[in-house]
Structures are given as C-alpha cells and as structure tokens.
Design a protein around this motif. Structure first.
Motif, PDB file in Angstrom:
ATOM      1  N   ASN A 135       0.883  -1.105  -0.136  1.00 46.15           N
ATOM      2  CA  ASN A 135      -0.104   0.129  -0.080  1.00 46.15           C
ATOM      3  C   ASN A 135       0.716   1.341   0.019  1.00 46.15           C
ATOM      4  O   ASN A 135       0.548   2.267   0.094  1.00 46.15           O
ATOM      5  CB  ASN A 135      -1.124  -0.158   1.250  1.00 46.15           C
ATOM      6  N   ASP A 136       2.320   1.163  -0.233  1.00 39.99           N
ATOM      7  CA  ASP A 136       3.003   2.206  -0.219  1.00 39.99           C
ATOM      8  C   ASP A 136       2.864   3.386  -1.627  1.00 39.99           C
ATOM      9  O   ASP A 136       2.567   2.626  -2.543  1.00 39.99           O
ATOM     10  CB  ASP A 136       4.441   1.640  -0.356  1.00 39.99           C
ATOM     11  N   ARG A 137       2.823   4.389  -1.172  1.00 41.21           N
ATOM     12  CA  ARG A 137       2.694   5.455  -2.310  1.00 41.21           C
ATOM     13  C   ARG A 137       3.867   6.647  -2.064  1.00 41.21           C
ATOM     14  O   ARG A 137       3.314   7.404  -1.625  1.00 41.21           O
ATOM     15  CB  ARG A 137       1.366   6.050  -2.251  1.00 41.21           C
ATOM     16  N   SER A 141      10.368   5.512  -4.239  1.00 39.58           N
ATOM     17  CA  SER A 141      10.528   4.208  -4.204  1.00 39.58           C
ATOM     18  C   SER A 141      11.334   3.715  -5.158  1.00 39.58           C
ATOM     19  O   SER A 141      10.991   3.614  -6.362  1.00 39.58           O
ATOM     20  CB  SER A 141       9.039   3.879  -3.958  1.00 39.58           C
ATOM     21  N   ILE A 164       3.940  11.539  -8.359  1.00 44.77           N
ATOM     22  CA  ILE A 164       2.599  10.757  -7.853  1.00 44.77           C
ATOM     23  C   ILE A 164       1.719  11.717  -8.216  1.00 44.77           C
ATOM     24  O   ILE A 164       1.540  12.850  -7.645  1.00 44.77           O
ATOM     25  CB  ILE A 164       2.571  10.215  -6.432  1.00 44.77           C
ATOM     26  N   TYR A 167      -3.917   7.903  -7.755  1.00 46.41           N
ATOM     27  CA  TYR A 167      -3.673   6.535  -8.153  1.00 46.41           C
ATOM     28  C   TYR A 167      -2.507   6.264  -9.138  1.00 46.41           C
ATOM     29  O   TYR A 167      -1.998   5.085  -9.291  1.00 46.41           O
ATOM     30  CB  TYR A 167      -4.953   5.785  -8.597  1.00 46.41           C
ATOM     31  N   PHE A 169       1.109   6.965 -11.228  1.00 47.20           N
ATOM     32  CA  PHE A 169       2.536   7.390 -10.954  1.00 47.20           C
ATOM     33  C   PHE A 169       3.402   7.163 -12.322  1.00 47.20           C
ATOM     34  O   PHE A 169       2.950   6.504 -13.025  1.00 47.20           O
ATOM     35  CB  PHE A 169       3.141   6.727  -9.581  1.00 47.20           C
ATOM     36  N   ILE A 193       3.920  -3.039  -5.824  1.00 45.10           N
ATOM     37  CA  ILE A 193       3.380  -1.735  -5.686  1.00 45.10           C
ATOM     38  C   ILE A 193       2.354  -1.278  -6.842  1.00 45.10           C
ATOM     39  O   ILE A 193       1.489  -0.298  -6.424  1.00 45.10           O
ATOM     40  CB  ILE A 193       4.450  -0.939  -5.330  1.00 45.10           C
ATOM     41  N   GLY A 194       2.466  -1.594  -7.901  1.00 46.87           N
ATOM     42  CA  GLY A 194       1.743  -1.298  -8.915  1.00 46.87           C
ATOM     43  C   GLY A 194       1.779  -2.172 -10.328  1.00 46.87           C
ATOM     44  O   GLY A 194       2.210  -2.935 -10.437  1.00 46.87           O
ATOM     45  N   PHE A 213      -1.063   2.626  -8.797  1.00 46.08           N
ATOM     46  CA  PHE A 213      -0.897   1.802  -7.597  1.00 46.08           C
ATOM     47  C   PHE A 213      -1.898   0.708  -7.468  1.00 46.08           C
ATOM     48  O   PHE A 213      -3.019   0.750  -7.773  1.00 46.08           O
ATOM     49  CB  PHE A 213      -1.078   2.927  -6.432  1.00 46.08           C
TER      50      PHE A 213
END
Length: 266
Positions: A135-137, A141, A164, A167, A169, A193-194, A213
């Motif tokens: 669930n990291d945003r 990263s 970002i 939703y 990125f 992550i996505g 994401f």
C-alpha cells in the motif's frame, strides 16, 4: 496532490536484465498474454492474484484494459497465457457467463480483471496473495518490473518512482511494447506496488513510463467481488428459504430424500 521529482533528460534508468534469484519464484506468477482478434493480435503481460471474500476464494488475472479490451472481446474470444517462465500454458475461454470480467474505465484506470475458474486448470501456487500487495505510495521508491517486453522472454528492469498523482505514478524503469500489464514490485521485496501501463507523451515525444498503484485497485476489486458473492448467496438463501418453508408445511425432511430440491450453488 501531485508530488514530483523528475530528470527531464532521462526517461529510462536501467537496461533489461535476466530474472535474479530473489525474483525467480515470484516470476512464475507473471504471464505472457496473447489475444487473437478479427483485426489483429494483442500481446501484453499480466499476473495472477487471489484473495478470500465472504468465505469464497477469488482468483483472477490482472492486466491493462488496452491489453484485455472488454469492448472488443466476444463469446468466442480466447486469452492464451504462458506462465511459469513460459513452461506452462492456459487458454481462458470467455464464453462462460459465470466468469467475472471487470474493467475500470469508469475510474479512468487502464486496468482489466478476468476471473480464473477451476476449469482453467491453473494451480493455486501460481497466484499472488493479499500478503503480496503493498500500500506504499512514496516518491523515490525503488522498484523492479517483471514482464515480457516485445513479447519475448521474461525480463526485469529497475528504476524509481518520480511522480505521484493520485492513483497514478510515473517511473524510470525500462519497458517496451508488450510490457503493458507488468507487475511493479518494491525493489528487494516480493510486494507488488503497482501495474505498468504505458508511456506519457510530451510534445509528441515519448515521455516517462506510468502505472497505477495496486493498493486502491485491490481494495476495489475485493469490494466488487464481495458484492457479487453476497448477491449470489442472497439469491440462493432466498430460494432455499422458500423451498424450506414449502416443504415444512408438507412435513417433508428436505435434508434426506428430497435433496434434489436444493438449488444449485453453482
């Protein structure tokens, strides 16, 4: 809120490489997709995911909507899948009315989810689970993409998240045609992550890659399937209660010789 940190002169940060040992097992869940339509062939990447909702196990294939285009498929469409580093194959026939297919065009997300049924014969050990969802945003990263660029062998590339916007990125990991739908992992982990989607276009030139994401998408998929399960179970329970009340008036034991009166759960 838009968070951005980007080098405008560099849109790819690392070349493609072979799958490293720490990603070899998880790469078995990443699949090559091929769809034959009347007007051509669509190629892309996808991955398997499963979760439990309302006591029911839901297994699915996730890719981009421009790879699995719901508006183009018909009852005769077949999705050909190669997984386990192309050692295994599966043919998903879409003419089964019970198969759940959902795109996210209403949310302006380039994502399609196709339910995997028992008849597809894909073993459970090839599916990522809820524990693989990140669930990291976070800006910067470090990420790692596993996919099938240009429809060839499975490859990996590394980069980082540079911008970002809700939703969505942008990222600097290398991709090519047919990388669409590739899972994006947090570097050094097996957490997704996505989902890679494509390239931005800046002044008619190819710009940085972008993706979506997985956390919010996963939550939405689970909510949608949960609603479906509750609806099915609600219909079943209503039918069962009507039969039960009817047979109770007749003083018939529906748990023994009248089992044929049970509605089919399937």
């Amino acid at each position: 809120e838009i968070i951005e940190r980007i080098n405008e002169n560099k849109f790819q940060s690392s070349p493609f490489g072979n799958i490293t040992s720490d990603y070899y097992e998880i790469s078995n869940s990443v699949c090559k997709i091929r769809i034959e339509l009347k007007n051509g062939i669509i190629k892309g990447t996808g991955f398997f995911l499963e979760f439990i909702a309302c006591g029911e196990n839901f297994r699915c294939l996730i890719s981009n909507e421009h790879v699995i285009q719901k508006n183009l498929i018909d009852v005769n469409t077949v999705i050909y899948i190669l997984y386990d580093n192309e050692k295994k194959t599966a043919s998903i026939k879409l003419n089964n009315q019970e198969r759940y297919i959902k795109d996210f065009k209403d949310l302006k997300l380039d994502i399609t989810v196709v339910e995997i049924l028992e008849e597809d014969n894909i073993p459970n050990n090839y599916f990522l689970t809820e524990g693989h969802i990140a669930n990291d945003r976070l800006i910067d990263s470090e990420i790692c993409i596993l996919g099938y660029p240009e429809g060839g062998e499975i490859k990996m590339s590394k980069g980082n998240i540079t911008k970002i916007d809700g939703y969505e990125f942008t990222h600097l990991a290398s991709t090519e045609v047919s990388s669409s739908g590739s899972p994006i992992f947090l570097k050094g982990t097996t957490e997704v992550i996505g989902i890679h989607a494509g390239n931005e276009v800046i002044e008619n030139k190819t710009g940085p890659n972008y993706g979506f994401f997985i956390g919010p998408i996963y939550s939405y998929i689970k909510q949608m399937y949960l609603a479906k399960v509750k609806l099915i179970k609600g219909v079943y329970n209503n039918r069962y209660n009507k039969i039960y009340k009817k047979n109770k008036r007749k003083k018939i034991n529906i748990n023994s010789r009248h089992k044929s009166n049970y509605p089919n759960k399937n």
